[in-house]
Each structure stands twice: as C-alpha cells, then as structure tokens.
Design a protein around this motif. Structure first.
Motif, short mmCIF file in Angstrom:
data_model
loop_
_atom_site.label_atom_id
_atom_site.label_comp_id
_atom_site.label_asym_id
_atom_site.label_seq_id
_atom_site.Cartn_x
_atom_site.Cartn_y
_atom_site.Cartn_z
N THR B 258 0.82 -1.21 0.00
CA THR B 258 0.00 0.00 0.00
C THR B 258 0.86 1.26 0.00
O THR B 258 0.50 2.25 -0.64
N GLU B 261 1.72 1.78 -3.50
CA GLU B 261 0.59 2.35 -4.25
C GLU B 261 0.50 3.85 -4.02
O GLU B 261 0.31 4.63 -4.98
N SER B 262 0.64 4.26 -2.77
CA SER B 262 0.53 5.69 -2.46
C SER B 262 1.64 6.46 -3.15
O SER B 262 1.41 7.57 -3.67
N PHE B 333 -8.82 4.13 0.40
CA PHE B 333 -8.92 4.33 -1.05
C PHE B 333 -10.34 4.69 -1.47
O PHE B 333 -10.55 5.69 -2.17
N MET B 368 -0.34 15.61 0.31
CA MET B 368 0.08 14.27 -0.12
C MET B 368 1.46 13.91 0.44
O MET B 368 1.67 12.80 0.93
N LEU B 372 2.28 10.88 3.02
CA LEU B 372 3.26 9.84 2.75
C LEU B 372 4.28 9.73 3.87
O LEU B 372 4.62 8.63 4.33
N TYR B 375 2.75 8.15 6.88
CA TYR B 375 2.61 6.71 6.64
C TYR B 375 3.94 6.00 6.88
O TYR B 375 4.02 5.00 7.60
N CYS B 414 -4.26 8.55 6.46
CA CYS B 414 -3.18 8.99 5.55
C CYS B 414 -3.52 8.67 4.11
O CYS B 414 -3.46 9.53 3.21
N VAL B 415 -3.92 7.39 3.89
CA VAL B 415 -4.22 6.97 2.52
C VAL B 415 -5.40 7.76 1.97
O VAL B 415 -5.41 8.19 0.80
N ILE B 418 -4.24 11.16 0.85
CA ILE B 418 -3.45 11.09 -0.38
C ILE B 418 -4.37 10.89 -1.59
O ILE B 418 -4.26 11.59 -2.61
N VAL B 419 -5.32 9.96 -1.45
CA VAL B 419 -6.18 9.65 -2.61
C VAL B 419 -7.08 10.84 -2.94
O VAL B 419 -7.23 11.23 -4.11
N THR B 422 -5.07 13.44 -4.66
CA THR B 422 -4.71 13.02 -6.03
C THR B 422 -5.88 13.22 -6.97
O THR B 422 -5.72 13.82 -8.05
#
Lengths: 125, 435
Positions: B258, B261-262, B333, B368, B372, B375, B414-415, B418-419, B422
């Motif tokens: 993961t 992916e990030s 996500f 972002m 990261l 994370y 966190c994820v 980021i998503v 994005t």
C-alpha cells in the motif's frame, strides 16, 4: 466446454480484455487507445474479484468474533484489485497528460499516421 | 436545460469534438501567415497603409518627372536610379516618356515585373521605398540617415519574422500532409490491421482455453483458497484487531504494498503537474493564478442550492468510509475517492475561486507529501516494535470499536488524504489546461 459457461465471470473478463486489446491496437486516436487500456484494466479487476469468490460464504468482515476461515471468502484478491485500481488510475492520468503534450506538439491525436509515416520515410531513404 | 455554464459547455463541446473527430484538423487559432501570392496584403498588414499598385507607382512617376530633385536626398536618387535601371532593362523607357497617357500603364507593368522577382529582396526594397516617399513627398524635408537605417532594420526584421512564420506554417502543413497521405500506404496499414486482429483472436483463444480449464467459479477447493487466506481470516482479528480482513491485509500484513501504491499515486500527480505546467508556460508566458481565466462554475440556481446542501453530506460520507475502514467495507482508497469526488463537485458547481479558498493543487501536493511521510513514520515504528504489535505502545483496542486495530486507523486516514488530493488535483490540472 461446459466449464467455460460455468465460469461466466471469467468469460466476461476475457471478452472485455480482448475488446480492450483490439481497441488499443486498432484505434488511431490516442484518447481511444487509453480508453481501451482502461477496459483491459477493468477486465483484470473483474477476473481477480471473481477468483476471490467462494459460493455461499460471507464477505471478509469478521462477524461476532467468529474467526472460522470457512465462513468467509478469500480476502487476498480484494486487496490485489485495490492495488490494480490505484495503478490504473495513475497510469491513465500519466497517459492522458502525455496525450495532451502529443497534441500540443503535432496538432493531432492520430499517433499511427505520424509515427508510421516517419518510419516509412526513414525506410525509403 | 443544460447544467453546464457557457464556458463549461464550450469546453465540453471542444473536448467532444476533439475526441470524436475522425479527421484531426488544425484548430482555428493557428493563423497561417500570407503566402507569396498575396504579397500586397502582407504589406498592408505591416502598417504601411499604402495601396501598393496605385500609389506606389504614382510616387515613382513623380520622381521621374522631377519631384525627387527637390529633395536632394541620397535615397531619392537611389530610387530614381533604380527605377531608370529597371526601365532600361524592360525596355519600357521610351514608350513611357513619349506617351504620357500610357505612363501609368507602363509603370504598372514594370511594377509587376519587379514583384514577380524575388520576394525576399523585393520585400525590403518595397518597405524602404514606401516609407521613404510617404514621409518625403508632401513636405520634402530630407530625413536623417539614422532613421533610414532603423527603417531598414525594422524591414529586415519583419521579413525575417515573416520567413520564420512561413517556415513554421510549411512544417505544420507538411505534418498535416503526412497524416493525409498515410491512407495511401495501404500495404503497411492493412498488414498491421490484419496482424492486430490475428493477435487479438490468438489471445482470446488462449485465454478462453485457460478459462475452460480453471476450477469452477465459487468452488471451495480452488487453489486460490489456500493457507495464506485462511491464516489472514483466522488470525487477522487477534494479530491486527481489524474486523475488516481486507483492511488487515492491505494495511498490516501487506502494508508495504500500500505504501508503494501511495507513492505511485503521488508520482503520477507530480508527473502530471510537470507535464501540464510546462504547457502553460510555453503558451502564454508566465501564467500566474490571477492572470488565468477562472472557471466560474454553474449559473443555474437549483444546481447551486442542491449541491450546496449535498456536498457537505458527501464529504461526511467520505470521512465515515475512511475512518471506518477497519470495521466495514471501504477504507482509505474508497473513502478518499468519495472525498475527491466531493471536491470535484464543488469545483464544478461553485467555480475555481470558491474551491481555492480551502484547497488548491499546491496544498494538495503538500498534503500528499505529509500523508506519505506520516505513513512511512508509522510503518517504521511498527516494524521497529516487532511488526506484530507485541512491543507497540498503541493498543489494539476492543474489536468493533472505532479506536481499535492499532495503526490501521491512522494509516487509513493517511491513505484517504493522499487519494482525495490526487483525485482533485488531477481533475483540476486537466480541466485548467488550455490548448
């Protein structure tokens, strides 16, 4: 042959994959090529999600503390699909940005015409 | 009724035309410079404002008849001499002098001949002549030679620029020709098409045979159902404290996946920023946010009211999905995508200025990067304390409550950040790009 129609999810995934591949190969518009690539991505997600399914079981959310593995479907393909979706989004964004740059440079999205003609010219010389 | 505003509709139409077009045409913005054929128009464009055919030759005729002598200027003599020279060459000299009625006609012919010669050389000459006479004739004051030099320089620069423009136009025309001529190469194109179809059919055949040999859909005995997935389900709750087994897999057992992916998402966003920002710079000099034309949003009142009410709920739902990632289907996500969708909706309905009050692409990249690093820090702590929560200070909590599952809860947040960033920044970058 009978198995082919029992695995109808996988069959649909294969059809989608080939459709996407043919779009990718035969279309001359860059945007349509990227759409074909996305259809191929989707078929892979469908295939993976179908492989994780086990008939008659629950989704992998532990219910009432029952940690018996025979109650739930396979959680691993779901995680793999998640990875795939994220990478597909990233590559699509990157490809679209490159397509815009291509359009800025050549004033056309027809990639075969420009590339092929240049290759032919080089071959003639 | 259309939900889009005027500019939105125009953009959409442009995009649709662009995507649907079978023949890709050069957009109207590209103005071709004049070709050598309509040379006189080019002169007018350059601000001489002088009817080339009539006035120019009248002036010339006046020179011949002695007006030029009043000026006593070097340049005037030059013109005079040149004119005479040409007359001699073309043999119209006698004719013109003997019959005054035909003089203009003769000069016209002479002028045409001159025009028919070299475009480049004549260009400079024409500019020079015109400017000179325009200023000289009525007051008949001799001009300083500096002015002439500057005029010549300007004329030369104009000619050069025109030349460059013409070259570029020829290049573009050649590129278009390349595209148009391609169907005339049927051998290669047809061969490629046949090869592509054969390739597709072969791939389809191989994959269909594979599907026919696969274990039946939903079978318990498929090799994919092995001890790994059983271990995740049987031990997941005690190992990670997460009720959602998928969240346990992607954020605990396989958290490095993961993280990768990030990083991929972050890299894609940064790459798109690089690619599209260069665009702006090349097109319109240094484009700052204030100079750029802002997307105004929808003017429709019902849309504004309805989405003004629903967007907060969509944001709330996204946050719910993110923070319940370890308890229910969803997670960083899916929830992040919902949050990004809400931001896109805000941008679409209320316009760019309104949205940039609380989020912009710059802020997105910062968020972002922060997500990261958080994370990475959390996972580093997790690994340093044994990677199984044994020595971790963070308790796993009671299964099913919101503050449980140790690090999965903050990692999901966190994820999600980021998503969401994005999705929104990709949308903003692509829509704010102008061809």
């Amino acid at each position: 042959m009978n198995n082919l129609f029992n695995n109808y999810y996988e069959l649909a995934a294969i059809i989608l994959f080939v459709v996407g591949l043919l779009i990718l190969l035969l279309q001359r518009n860059l945007i349509k090529k990227i759409i074909g690539l996305n259809i191929m991505d989707t078929s892979v997600f469908l295939f993976l999600a179908a492989k994780g399914y086990i008939a008659g079981r629950f989704s992998p959310i532990i219910r009432d503390g029952a940690t018996d593995a025979s109650l739930y479907i396979n959680p691993l393909p779901s995680g793999l699909v998640l990875t795939g979706i994220v990478v597909a989004v990233s590559t699509t964004a990157f490809a679209l940005a490159l397509a815009l740059r291509w359009y800025q440079q050549y004033h056309t999205l027809d990639i075969d015409g420009t590339v092929l003609k240049n290759a032919l010219k080089k071959g003639e010389q | 009724m259309s939900l889009l505003s005027e500019s939105g509709r125009a953009t959409r139409q442009k995009f649709l035309d662009w995507v649907n077009a079978d023949s890709f045409e050069i957009p109207q913005e590209i103005v071709f410079p004049p070709k050598p054929d309509d040379h006189g128009h080019g002169h007018d464009d350059h601000g001489d404002g002088h009817g080339h055919d009539d006035h120019g030759h009248d002036d010339h005729g006046h020179d011949d008849h002695g007006h030029g002598e009043h000026c006593h200027d070097e340049h005037g003599h030059d013109d005079h001499g040149h004119g005479e020279h040409c007359h001699d060459e073309h043999g119209h000299d006698e004719h013109a002098h003997e019959e005054p009625g035909h003089e203009e006609h003769a000069h016209e012919e002479h002028g045409h001949d001159e025009h028919g010669h070299d475009e480049h050389g004549h260009d400079e000459h024409g500019h020079d002549e015109h400017g000179h006479h325009e200023h000289l004739d009525p007051p008949c004051v001799p001009q300083p030679s500096r002015e002439e030099v500057r005029r010549e320089q300007i004329a030369a620069a104009n000619a050069k620029e025109e030349e460059a423009l013409r070259e570029r136009a020829e290049k573009v025309a050649a590129a278009v020709k390349v595209k148009e001529e391609t169907p005339k190469e049927p051998g290669v194109i047809r061969g490629y098409t046949i090869a592509a179809i054969v390739c597709g059919v072969l791939v389809a055949a191989v994959l269909l045979i594979t599907v026919a040999l696969l274990p039946q859909f939903g079978s318990e005995t498929a090799p994919a159902v092995n001890e790994v997935s059983e271990r995740y389900l049987a031990q997941g709750l005690t190992d990670t404290g997460a009720v959602n087994a998928v969240a346990a897999v992607i954020l605990d057992y396989r958290a490095f996946d993961t993280l990768g992916e990030s990083v991929v998402l972050f890299t894609a966003t940064v790459t798109v920023i690089f690619l599209l920002k260069q665009f702006k710079r090349r097109n319109g000099g240094s484009v700052s946010l204030d100079d750029r034309e802002h997307y105004e949003g929808m003017r429709s009142l019902p849309a504004r009211v309805v989405f003004g009410i629903t967007v907060p709920f969509i944001l709330l739902y996204g946050i719910y999905i993110v923070v319940n990632g370890h308890l229910s289907p969803g997670g960083g996500f899916s929830g992040g995508t919902i949050l990004g969708g809400a931001l896109i909706l805000t941008h679409l309905v209320f316009g760019e200025r309104h949205t940039e009050r609380f989020i912009s692409v710059d802020l997105c990249t910062k968020v972002m990067a922060a997500g990261l690093f958080l994370y990475i820090a959390l996972k580093t702590y997790h690994v340093l304390t044994g990677a199984n929560g044994a020595e971790s200070v963070i308790p796993l909590g009671s299964a099913g409550s919101i503050f449980s599952a140790g690090l999965i809860f903050p990692l999901n947040i966190c994820v999600g950040l980021i998503v969401a960033c994005t999705i929104y920044s990709l949308y903003h970058l692509f829509t704010s790009w102008k061809a």
